[in-house]
Design an enzyme around this catalytic site. Structure first.
Site, PDB file in Angstrom:
ATOM      1  N   GLY A  54       0.807  -1.216   0.000  1.00  0.00           N
ATOM      2  CA  GLY A  54       0.000   0.000   0.000  1.00  0.00           C
ATOM      3  C   GLY A  54       0.834   1.256   0.000  1.00  0.00           C
ATOM      4  N   GLY A  55       0.565   2.093   0.988  1.00  0.00           N
ATOM      5  CA  GLY A  55       1.150   3.416   1.044  1.00  0.00           C
ATOM      6  C   GLY A  55       0.188   4.429   0.435  1.00  0.00           C
ATOM      7  CD1 TRP A  56      -0.596  10.093  -0.821  1.00  0.00           C
ATOM      8  CD2 TRP A  56      -2.040   9.604   0.812  1.00  0.00           C
ATOM      9  NE1 TRP A  56      -1.635  10.984  -0.914  1.00  0.00           N
ATOM     10  CE2 TRP A  56      -2.544  10.713   0.086  1.00  0.00           C
ATOM     11  CE3 TRP A  56      -2.786   9.128   1.887  1.00  0.00           C
ATOM     12  CZ2 TRP A  56      -3.741  11.331   0.408  1.00  0.00           C
ATOM     13  CZ3 TRP A  56      -3.979   9.752   2.198  1.00  0.00           C
ATOM     14  CH2 TRP A  56      -4.441  10.838   1.458  1.00  0.00           C
ATOM     15  CD  GLU A  98      -1.115   5.705   4.084  1.00  0.00           C
ATOM     16  OE1 GLU A  98      -1.219   6.911   3.734  1.00  0.00           O
ATOM     17  OE2 GLU A  98      -0.037   5.189   4.370  1.00  0.00           O
ATOM     18  CG  MET A 160       0.494   5.582   9.727  1.00  0.00           C
ATOM     19  SD  MET A 160       0.218   5.513   7.956  1.00  0.00           S
ATOM     20  CE  MET A 160      -1.510   5.070   7.914  1.00  0.00           C
ATOM     21  CE1 TYR A 162       2.473  10.166   8.089  1.00  0.00           C
ATOM     22  CE2 TYR A 162       3.072   8.215   9.349  1.00  0.00           C
ATOM     23  CZ  TYR A 162       2.521   8.798   8.220  1.00  0.00           C
ATOM     24  OH  TYR A 162       2.020   8.008   7.221  1.00  0.00           O
ATOM     25  CG  ASP A 163      -0.626  12.643   8.876  1.00  0.00           C
ATOM     26  OD1 ASP A 163      -1.128  12.065   9.846  1.00  0.00           O
ATOM     27  OD2 ASP A 163      -0.835  12.314   7.704  1.00  0.00           O
TER      28      ASP A 163
END
Length: 192
Positions: A54-56, A98, A160, A162-163
């Site tokens: 996956g990943g963004w 995501e 996650m 971090y944002d």
């Protein structure tokens, strides 16, 4: 200090809904990074080496939604994921879609949990780990994650955080505060 290493990322093929190498030349071709990654086990035999999918960028299409909505596509993904992990000698899989139900169907909250259950069942005979990188924001958690169900089947849940805060806001704040600033502030690791 680390117990697990995660190679990011494999991706979901949009035609057959199977896990494939993101960059064939780098991952499995001339550079052989998958092999180099898992061969670190020789140096760190007590660590686990997982592949993430996956990943963004990989998550920004409807392909995960299509796969999650279909029991037969999920079953095929699971079977092929087992073959993939065996072939490249990983110790498990980290899911980094995501995010379930973020820009797709609300039913993904249920189908994502079902997918996790199906994967864990298939991984059990091998003793492989199944983990997931998940959103830390309240609205994304509420919309996309059946937390009690996921907690039954995931070996680890990577938040996650971090944002929580960033350049899209008009004030400066720590990007991942541990504690909320107010009682109704859900953008903190303590809440997530």
């Amino acid at each position: 200090l680390c117990t697990h290493f995660v190679y990011g990322f494999a991706v979901l093929d949009p035609t057959n809904y199977e896990m494939v190498a993101f960059d064939r030349d780098v991952d499995i071709g001339s550079y052989q990074y998958y092999s180099k990654f898992v061969n670190m086990r020789n140096q760190y035999p007590d660590k686990k080496f997982l592949i993430a999918i996956g990943g963004w960028t990989d998550s920004r299409t409807s392909k995960y939604s299509t796969m999650l909505a279909s029991p037969s596509l999920r079953a095929n993904f699971v079977a092929k994921a087992v073959e993939f992990i065996k072939q490249y000698n990983f110790d498990g899989l980290d899911l980094d879609y995501e995010y379930p139900a973020y820009q797709q169907s609300a039913s993904e909250k249920t189908t994502f949990a079902q997918w996790v259950k199906e994967l864990k069942s298939a991984f059990a005979p091998y003793g492989w780990d199944l983990t997931a990188a998940v959103a830390g924001g309240k609205s994304t958690i509420d919309a996309g994650y059946d937390v009690p169900e996921l907690s039954k089947y995931l070996d680890a849940i990577h938040l996650m955080t971090y944002d929580f805060h960033g350049s899209w806001e008009s004030t400066v704040d720590h990007h991942a505060p541990l504690y909320p600033r107010a009682s109704n502030d859900y953008l903190a690791a303590d809440y997530a």
